[in-house]
Structures are given as structure tokens and as C-alpha cells.
Design a protein around this motif. Structure first.
Motif: not given
Lengths: 293, 375
Positions: B58, B61-62, B369, B372-373, B375
Motif C-alpha cells: 500500500x 503504491x502510494x 489504480x 486494482x480496484x 480485480x
């Protein structure tokens, strides 16, 4: 609370109490018993068993039959209602009104009806332990005090340990009477154990399960900071849609498990959403029938 | 090979954009992911395992997302500064419009070739560049000051005419040096055949390019025409025609004299290379009128092959002789085999590409992004 608002609230509660008077049963109904104590009419005798109060041994019968016999009574007896109000931190959740506000409103309604029925009322806030009780109260003259004390309850905090609360309750308060539990049951395992303890101790429990639909609806996939309401632990997670679906399924099963648990043990159970309960809903709660075997 | 340099038209815009971008970025980064308070952590443990284990990913990625955002801000800041591949120029064209530029070679006059060279250069200039135009015959004249409207400069170039005056290239170059628009790089292009004083010794400064025109083609001209009537016989007059040969070859051309449009004399004019010859003839006429001497020579400059004089009537005072210079069109710059190539140096604005790159970065970041949401 200002005076006009309090008057409105009292009028509403009075209406509930009036409606409850018409019910021959309800949340405060107790199963008929033939017990050595508390009745007004002698219905028979039974053999003495260890633990029976010696004052209820009928000595004349004992002299005639040369054995210890105790009197059995039935009919109306003194009713002591205990209201267990969940004050753990998870009760502070909810929007626009919190679960705790909803719980207080329900407690006020149940307490008002109990006092109206000449019952004794004790309110026990709890989290991981039993907190300072309100009461016992009896008589309509105590209604104002009851409501004020209810409003003055501290903000919810702490973790939930209902098993420990149940153990404490049966130790400090051994008299019979219905136990009404108002909680979000956010620790299902602990609640199941606690309910079993109360049942084993002969207390008739009623469960009012508060549901906060906003808790699950506010979730969406993405980066979120999960915070445990009671433990304060934080998790930085990226929630996927599949994980969210799985969580919702587990949450639904968790709620259903609480209902099944109560149903299996014939405990009255009602599920209430934390939207401010209106009068009709409160009436339904008051009219909740015990599921007797 | 000179590599193109990226120059910024508005460097101060970088500071402002970076400042604003940094503030916006800090604001965006300050928006933490939504905090969700949950009451059933044991359910989340079942779903996520040990949720803290995902914290490093996390965080990474940020961090990557923040780097992309910083890159986008920097690209936009650079775009706001309006970069281009090289510094815009002020190109000053110094055009020789003296008489020698009329010399016709291979069917095309030098001046026409000069205008063609100028037009070619204007074609290569970018929209942000300035062009100016100066003529040199007589006194240098700024025909068009530095301006970005190249069409107007081209139109001004079409209006230039040759003048029978000496070219003053050096003065024109000095004037051109002061015409550079602010923030631009000055280039001076001298378009000339070099037929001016000091052409062989002229020292052109840096940034000045000469475009030589012309060859060693010669010129023959009627440079002087004079008449006088005899005092004792006013009907007769003597005509003197001076012919100058500015050529490396001998001249042999017919010379014709017309009075009032009628030919009154013809002669064969012979002149050695780089010499002057005189044709003298005794003629007779009572009436006066325009007297024109024409040299039928196929030289580079045809304009100076004839000269006109008004012959006064009998018993009238004589008019002064007509004189014209003989232009020498032999270009001292003819040794330059090739004129400098026209450089294609368009000033291409880069900001659209930078904005496109920033949008692409944002699209990539959003796509990752979003993936990812879902998947």
C-alpha cells in the motif's frame, strides 16, 4: 434536554405504555412458574431439594409425612427487570444517530413500560464489565429520574466482553426476572457464551439486536484505513471488490448466527436498525413475545 | 552539427506553476484514504488474513502514485514555461537593391534571385520568429521593422525596386544589429552581389551571413552623351558618345543614334576590356528634340545601354551633356561557389507534447489504480 422536548418524550412513552397495557404478553412477560417463592396462591408441594429456602418448608406437612416438603406458589409475583445496555465503543458508531442513541431510546421505552407495570427496573450499562447501574427504580414518580440518568450515561467506550458481564450479573444480582439486552452483538462468540450463562442461571433473557446498515454500505473498494472501533487498531488495506463481497457475506452470516442462536434456545430476539426507532417500531419491540418452548 | 537547445519563453512561469502545483499536490496527498471504523474486526481478519501485511505494498503504491503526480506537476510547469527547441530569432534581411542587382544572368536578374532567396528564408521561419527588411542602395532604409507577421514582410520585399545608387551594406548591417526583438537571437542575412565599395574587405560580424549573387558577367554602358552646334553653321552639330566597357572581354557592338525617333547615325563601337571609348560624329538638323544613343550590347545590365539628351533647336542655347555611371556588375563574391544553405530552424512549441505526456501519465496512473480496484 429542554422541558418541551422532555414533555414530548414523556407523552410518547406514555402512549407506548398505554399500548403495552393492552398486551397480555410482551417483552416483560415471564413464563408461568411453580416456584417455592414469589407467588400469591398456594398450588402444591414438592420435595425439598438442597438450596430451597428453609422459610418455605411446610413444617405441618413435614410433621405429618415425616419428610421435608416445600410449598409451591403461582400467580403474580414481584418482577425485577434488568436492562443490559451495551456501552462499548462500537455503540458509538452510526450516522446520523449512533447505535448508542438508538439503544438509549429503546431502553427508555422498555424501562417506561416496566415501571408502568409496577416492576422494579435496573439498567446496567456494560462494556467489558458491568458499569454503575441505574436503579433499581420502582413507581412512576421515578420516571423523570430514570430518563435523566439515562441521558447522563457516559459516552460509549471500551471493548465488549459479555461473558464476563453475564458472570458478574448473576453474582451481584441473584433475584429472578427478565433480562433485556440491547446491543449490537459485535462480539458474537462472547455474547453466545454470556447468554448461555444467563440461561443456565435461570434468567430469561431477551435480545434486542441493533443493526447499523451504514457500516457496510459505506464501504467501497480501494485504499481504506480500517480502524477497529473497540481495539483502536488500524489497518491500511487495499480492498478489492471480491474481498468486500466476501466480507458482506460473512457479516450477514454473523448476524444470522445470533438470531439462530437465540431461536435455538427459545430466547426472544428482535433485530432493529439504528435509524432513530419510531413509535411504531418501539411498540413492536415492547410487544415482542417470548418464544416459549 | 549544432544540437537544438530547449529554451524557455517564460521561465518565470516555472516558478509559479511549481509553487501552485506543489500546493495542490500537498493538498491532494493530505487527503488520506477514507477511515472506516469497523465493529467486527474478526470478520475482517477472516477476509484479509493479517491486514497489516498489505501495508508495505500500500505504501509503495502510494509512493509511486506520488512520484507520478510530481512528474505531472513538473511537466505542466515546464509546459507553462512555453519551451521551444531553440531560441527564436530576429532575422534581418539586408537586401542589396543597387543597379548592379539588375544584372541578368541565365535569364534571371540578380534581384529576382535575391527575392527568391529571401522568400525561401521566410518559409523556414517559425511563427514565433521576427523578420525585418533593410535595403541598402543610397541610404539604408528599414522597409519592414522586426515583426512576426512574415506575410507582411514578404509583401514588403515584393515592393522593393532597384535604385541607381551605391549600396551601403556596412551601414545597413549596423542598423540591422539594432533591430533584434527582445528575447531573440539576431541573425543578419546580407543578400547582395557584392558590387559595393569595400566588399572584398568587409568584415562581417558573428551572426551575419552573406548570400552572394552574381557572376563575373561584364557590362557596357553609354556613360556620356554630349552635343554642340557649330557657331558658324547652326544646322550642324557635333555629337560625342562615351561608351564604357566594364568587362574582361573587348566590346564590339553597334551604336545607334536617334533624333525624334528617327535614326540619324549608326556606328560600330569598339572598346577594349575595362576601357572607355568615344564615338564622335558630325550631324545636321535644324530642329531639336530627344537625342537617344543606344548601344546594342547583350550585357548583364541593359538599363544603362542607352542615354538620352534633348537637342536644342537651332540658335538655342546648348543643353549640358547627359551622364550616367557605368555599373560594374562583376561580383567580387563570385568565388563563392554556393550560397549558404537555408537552414530549417523552425521554432516548434513543445508545450502540447508536455501536456500530452502529463495526461498520459495521469491516464496510466488512473488505469493502474482502477485495475486494482476491480480485480
Amino acid at each position: 434536554m429542554n422541558r418541551p422536548a422532555q414533555l414530548d418524550r414523556l407523552a410518547e412513552l406514555e402512549g407506548l405504555a398505554l399500548a403495552a397495557r393492552g398486551l397480555c404478553a410482551g417483552i416483560l412477560e415471564e413464563p408461568p412458574s411453580r416456584l417455592p417463592v414469589g407467588g400469591t396462591e398456594l398450588t402444591g408441594y414438592r420435595d425439598y431439594s438442597p438450596g430451597d429456602d428453609h422459610r418455605h418448608v411446610d413444617w405441618n406437612v413435614c410433621a405429618r409425612h415425616d419428610e421435608l416438603r416445600v410449598r409451591l406458589y403461582s400467580g403474580r409475583r414481584d418482577c425485577h427487570v434488568r436492562l443490559l445496555l451495551d456501552s462499548s465503543a462500537s455503540m458509538g458508531l452510526g450516522s446520523p444517530s449512533t447505535r448508542f442513541e438508538a439503544a438509549r431510546r429503546i431502553a427508555a421505552a422498555v424501562g417506561y413500560v416496566a415501571i408502568d407495570r409496577q416492576a422494579r427496573l435496573s439498567v446496567f450499562p456494560f462494556s467489558d464489565r458491568l458499569l454503575g447501574p441505574i436503579g433499581p427504580l420502582r413507581g412512576r414518580a421515578r420516571l423523570g429520574r430514570f430518563l435523566r440518568q439515562l441521558d447522563a450515561l457516559p459516552a460509549p467506550e471500551g471493548a465488549t466482553d459479555f461473558r464476563r458481564v453475564a458472570e458478574t450479573l448473576i453474582r451481584v444480582d441473584q433475584s429472578a426476572g427478565p433480562v433485556v439486552i440491547v446491543s449490537d452483538l459485535c462480539d458474537a462468540e462472547s455474547f453466545q457464551r454470556g447468554l448461555e450463562i444467563l440461561q443456565f442461571a435461570g434468567r430469561s433473557a431477551r435480545v434486542i439486536h441493533l443493526i447499523d446498515p451504514a457500516e457496510d454500505e459505506s464501504l467501497s473498494p480501494g485504499d481504506i484505513l480500517l480502524t477497529d472501533a473497540e481495539g483502536g487498531q488500524e489497518w491500511e488495506v487495499t480492498l478489492t471488490a471480491s474481498q468486500l463481497r466476501r466480507y458482506r457475506k460473512l457479516a450477514a452470516e454473523d448476524k444470522e448466527r445470533a438470531r439462530r442462536h437465540c431461536s435455538a434456545r427459545h430466547l426472544p430476539y428482535v433485530r432493529v436498525e439504528t435509524m432513530a426507532p419510531d413509535r411504531r417500531l418501539l411498540g413492536n419491540i415492547i410487544a415482542m413475545r417470548t418464544a416459549l418452548p | 552539427m549544432i544540437m537544438p537547445a530547449i529554451i524557455l519563453m517564460r521561465p518565470s512561469a516555472i516558478l509559479w506553476t511549481v509553487t501552485v502545483g506543489a500546493v495542490v499536490l500537498l493538498y491532494l496527498r493530505a487527503i488520506r484514504p477514507p477511515r472506516v471504523v469497523v465493529s467486527r474486526p474478526y470478520l475482517w481478519r477472516q477476509v484479509l488474513g493479517e491486514p497489516r501485511s498489505s501495508a508495505p505494498a500500500w505504501f509503495r503504491r502510494r509512493l509511486g502514485s506520488a512520484a507520478i503526480h510530481v512528474g505531472v506537476v513538473l511537466l505542466l510547469a515546464l509546459a507553462a514555461a512555453d519551451p521551444c527547441l531553440r531560441r527564436p530569432r530576429t532575422v534581418v534581411f539586408v537586401v542589396d537593391n543597387s543597379r548592379s542587382m539588375e544584372a541578368v544572368e541565365n535569364g534571371v536578374s540578380r534581384f529576382a534571385r535575391a527575392q527568391a532567396v529571401l522568400a525561401d528564408h521566410l518559409e523556414t521561419m517559425g511563427p514565433r520568429e521576427y523578420a525585418a527588411l533593410i535595403t541598402t542602395a543610397g541610404h539604408p532604409v528599414v522597409v519592414s521593422p522586426a515583426e512576426q507577421n512574415l506575410d507582411r514582410v514578404a509583401a514588403a520585399a515584393q515592393r522593393i525596386r532597384t535604385v541607381d545608387l551605391r549600396s551601403r551594406i556596412a551601414d545597413a548591417v549596423k542598423i540591422a544589429a539594432g533591430l533584434a526583438a527582445s528575447g531573440t537571437h539576431l541573425q543578419i542575412h546580407v543578400i547582395s552581389d557584392g558590387c559595393f565599395d569595400g566588399a572584398d574587405t568587409m568584415n562581417l560580424g558573428p551572426g551575419t551571413t552573406i548570400h552572394p549573387l552574381g557572376t563575373l558577367a561584364g557590362n557596357a554602358a553609354v556613360t556620356r552623351l554630349a552635343v554642340r552646334r557649330y557657331p558658324n553653321d547652326q544646322r550642324q552639330f557635333q555629337m560625342i558618345v562615351e561608351v564604357t566597357n566594364r568587362s574582361d572581354t573587348a566590346l564590339s557592338a553597334p551604336l545607334r543614334v536617334d533624333l525624334n525617333g528617327k535614326s540619324i547615325h549608326q556606328a560600330d563601337c569598339q572598346a577594349a576590356a575595362n576601357s572607355t571609348t568615344t564615338v564622335i560624329a558630325d550631324l545636321e538638323s535644324d530642329a531639336g528634340g530627344p537625342l537617344v544613343a543606344t548601344l546594342a550590347s547583350a550585357d548583364a545590365i541593359a538599363g544603362d545601354n542607352c542615354l538620352e539628351l534633348i537637342l536644342p533647336d537651332k540658335d538655342q542655347p546648348m543643353s549640358p551633356p547627359a551622364v550616367q555611371p557605368a555599373c560594374d556588375p562583376r561580383s567580387p563574391l563570385a568565388w563563392c561557389a554556393e550560397p549558404p544553405a537555408v537552414q530549417t530552424c523552425r521554432v516548434a512549441p513543445l508545450w502540447p507534447w508536455l501536456v500530452l505526456a502529463a495526461l498520459t501519465l495521469l491516464a496510466i496512473e488512473w488505469t493502474l489504480h482502477h485495475r486494482r480496484w476491480t480485480c
